[in-house]
Design an enzyme around this catalytic site. Structure first.
Site, PDB file in Angstrom:
ATOM      1  N   ALA A  58      -6.346  -9.879  -8.354  1.00 29.14           N
ATOM      2  CA  ALA A  58      -7.545 -10.554  -7.837  1.00 29.14           C
ATOM      3  C   ALA A  58      -8.000 -11.712  -8.715  1.00 29.14           C
ATOM      4  O   ALA A  58      -8.496 -12.720  -8.224  1.00 29.14           O
ATOM      5  CB  ALA A  58      -8.680  -9.544  -7.678  1.00 29.14           C
TER       6      ALA A  58
ATOM      7  N   ASN B  36      -9.440  -5.931  13.394  1.00 33.55           N
ATOM      8  CA  ASN B  36      -9.705  -7.364  13.522  1.00 33.55           C
ATOM      9  C   ASN B  36      -8.467  -8.153  13.943  1.00 33.55           C
ATOM     10  O   ASN B  36      -8.391  -9.365  13.736  1.00 33.55           O
ATOM     11  CB  ASN B  36     -10.229  -7.906  12.190  1.00 33.55           C
TER      12      ASN B  36
ATOM     13  N   HIS C 247      -4.293   6.307   2.088  1.00 29.17           N
ATOM     14  CA  HIS C 247      -4.856   5.010   1.719  1.00 29.17           C
ATOM     15  C   HIS C 247      -4.305   3.904   2.609  1.00 29.17           C
ATOM     16  O   HIS C 247      -5.048   3.057   3.117  1.00 29.17           O
ATOM     17  CB  HIS C 247      -4.563   4.713   0.246  1.00 29.17           C
TER      18      HIS C 247
ATOM     19  N   THR D 131      -5.427 -16.363  -5.956  1.00 33.08           N
ATOM     20  CA  THR D 131      -5.719 -15.174  -5.153  1.00 33.08           C
ATOM     21  C   THR D 131      -7.181 -15.170  -4.721  1.00 33.08           C
ATOM     22  O   THR D 131      -8.064 -15.533  -5.490  1.00 33.08           O
ATOM     23  CB  THR D 131      -5.429 -13.904  -5.966  1.00 33.08           C
TER      24      THR D 131
ATOM     25  N   ASP E 138       0.830  -1.206   0.000  1.00 33.24           N
ATOM     26  CA  ASP E 138       0.000   0.000   0.000  1.00 33.24           C
ATOM     27  C   ASP E 138       0.864   1.255   0.000  1.00 33.24           C
ATOM     28  O   ASP E 138       2.037   1.202  -0.380  1.00 33.24           O
ATOM     29  CB  ASP E 138      -0.923  -0.018   1.234  1.00 33.24           C
TER      30      ASP E 138
ATOM     31  N   SER F 228     -11.096  -1.613  -2.008  1.00 35.83           N
ATOM     32  CA  SER F 228      -9.916  -1.534  -1.133  1.00 35.83           C
ATOM     33  C   SER F 228     -10.301  -1.661   0.332  1.00 35.83           C
ATOM     34  O   SER F 228      -9.563  -2.227   1.140  1.00 35.83           O
ATOM     35  CB  SER F 228      -9.201  -0.182  -1.318  1.00 35.83           C
TER      36      SER F 228
ATOM     37  N   TYR G  39      -6.314 -13.826 -10.514  1.00 29.19           N
ATOM     38  CA  TYR G  39      -5.486 -15.034 -10.594  1.00 29.19           C
ATOM     39  C   TYR G  39      -6.124 -16.145  -9.758  1.00 29.19           C
ATOM     40  O   TYR G  39      -6.690 -15.881  -8.689  1.00 29.19           O
ATOM     41  CB  TYR G  39      -4.067 -14.750 -10.107  1.00 29.19           C
TER      42      TYR G  39
END
Length: 448
Positions: A347, A261, A250, A352, A219, A399, A349
């Site tokens: 994403a 979490n 971001h 993933t 990021d 995101s 693939y």
């Protein structure tokens, strides 16, 4: 993961449901955009064999009947996929640092730059008057060298670059593409744009975590002194040329959602790769992404969060696959380009986990990508996030949905020490949404 008999029962119920809807709504398929009707692919290639068997059964049924189950999707807005205009970034002294261009595949890339992954001996293939090896270094994560190549304008095509390589190496070269962060601020809730003071730490909030975890993220840099991050052990490293402008917004948002979490004492490793394109857009070169991934694998993280998206690239595919083979799960945002967008990577693939966004009422985010690669949905519309100035704000985008899934997976992995079991449990925890079973809008379902 559910037992075989229960899975078969679910499959039977799904087939019955598809059949009944098909017969009563036979014309619905005529109103559905083709971009969301694609053959279903696996959520996870590494799930147990019994799940794979059930998945194969479902795949056949979905290919035959899913179009007729999605009549309600005809009313979903379909924003058109667009790529931002290329920019030239200069240093404070005025010298050119990075020049973006729009390449034939429609995406952004660094002008005339290519990447190659291979052995040290492979550098001999680039002894060409129109090719310069700008840099090279060894990637411990994948056991290969990466070369950054600069080519002349006349050689700036994939077919011509590959002509210099043996057949066995042709798939190991690709452009130095630009990948973009997948956040759009909070355009749907303008009245909530003000910041509020953050005065609590969520050390007792996680319900699924039983032990501290190790999470990696790709990021922007993060404001690690934020109150919402103080219960974590944070380490970050930049993989950007120093002359490029950057931001903490971001990355701090994503880090705060991960931290929400994570138990106290958990480790968060951040690879800072994004430069500031403008006030609402951050970009990262493929080389920076790969160097960041290499760093995170060396830190022995449980999972890598990638809240970014961009084009398919054979070099990225090579690296992602080799990291996946080592048991490190990558979880990525599906993208914010809308239902009409082509698949976005990493994403899309197979190895993933791809995450889309829903709002507080479980309505799909209108700009979220759709397709057979979508695996899970999570809250990502107008969510409260950490802001670098020490307050909180609200952000929207895929995101913002990805961190919840990354943190949940990390907790499950720590509980079982088994990637396949963690993924199977994650799948069991998803609440079905949309059409029965897996679909190209919500994937398996929504994680809370």
């Amino acid at each position: 993961m559910k037992c075989r008999s229960l899975c078969q029962l679910v499959v039977g119920s799904f087939i019955l449901s598809v059949g009944s809807v098909t017969s009563s709504n036979a014309n619905a398929q005529l109103t559905i955009g083709r971009q969301i009707i694609e053959p279903v692919t696996p959520i996870i290639d590494s799930v147990p064999v019994d799940v794979g068997t059930v998945r194969d059964v479902l795949e056949t049924q979905v290919e035959q009947g899913v179009e007729s189950t999605f009549g309600s999707l005809a009313n979903i807005p379909t924003p058109q996929f667009t790529v931002p205009s290329p920019l030239s970034l200069t240093s404070p002294a005025g010298s050119l640092v990075l020049k973006e261009i729009k390449v034939p595949d429609g995406f952004l890339a660094v002008e005339r730059e290519w990447l190659f992954v291979g052995s040290e001996a492979d550098r001999t293939h680039f002894s060409h008057p129109d090719i310069t090896i700008e840099s090279s270094h060894y990637l411990t994560a994948i056991g290969q060298w990466i070369y950054r190549l600069k080519v002349s304008t006349s050689l700036d095509e994939l077919s011509q670059i590959r002509n210099n390589l043996p057949e066995s190496l042709k798939a190991q070269v690709g452009r130095n593409h630009i990948y973009l962060a997948q956040s759009k601020g909070n355009p749907d809730s303008q009245n909530n744009s003000q910041h509020v003071l953050a005065n609590t730490t969520p050390t007792d909030k996680p319900k699924v975590c039983q032990a501290p975890v190790r999470i990696g993220m790709i990021d922007t840099s993060i404001a690690q002194n934020h109150e919402l991050l103080k219960h974590l052990v944070i380490e970050q490293q930049s993989f950007l040329p120093q002359a490029l402008p950057t931001t903490q917004a971001h990355g701090t948002s994503v880090a705060g959602l991960l931290a929400d979490n994570m138990l106290a004492g958990s480790h968060l490793y951040n690879a800072s790769v994004f430069y500031t394109r403008n006030s609402i857009s951050q970009g990262a070169t493929l080389l920076s992404l790969i160097d960041g991934l290499n760093y995170l694998v060396a830190k022995q993280v449980d999972v890598i969060n990638m809240s970014l998206a961009g084009p398919e690239n054979s070099v990225l595919a090579n690296v992602i696959q080799k990291i996946s083979e080592q048991g490190v799960q990558i979880i990525a945002a599906v993208g914010n380009e809308g239902p009409a967008s082509p698949p976005m990577f990493p994403a899309a693939y197979p190895s993933t986990i791809a995450v889309t966004a829903v709002d507080s009422k479980h309505v799909i985010y209108r700009w979220a990508n759709q397709g057979n690669y979508v695996d899970f949905a999570a809250s990502g519309v107008s969510v409260e996030v950490a802001h670098p100035d020490g307050t909180t704000s609200r952000e929207t985008g895929t995101s913002m949905a990805t961190p919840l899934v990354s943190a949940r997976y990390a907790c499950l992995f720590r509980a079982s020490s088994n990637p396949a079991q963690a993924l199977a449990t994650l799948r069991d925890q998803a609440i079905d949404a949309g059409a029965p079973g897996r679909d190209p809008v919500f994937g398996v379902g929504i994680l809370h």
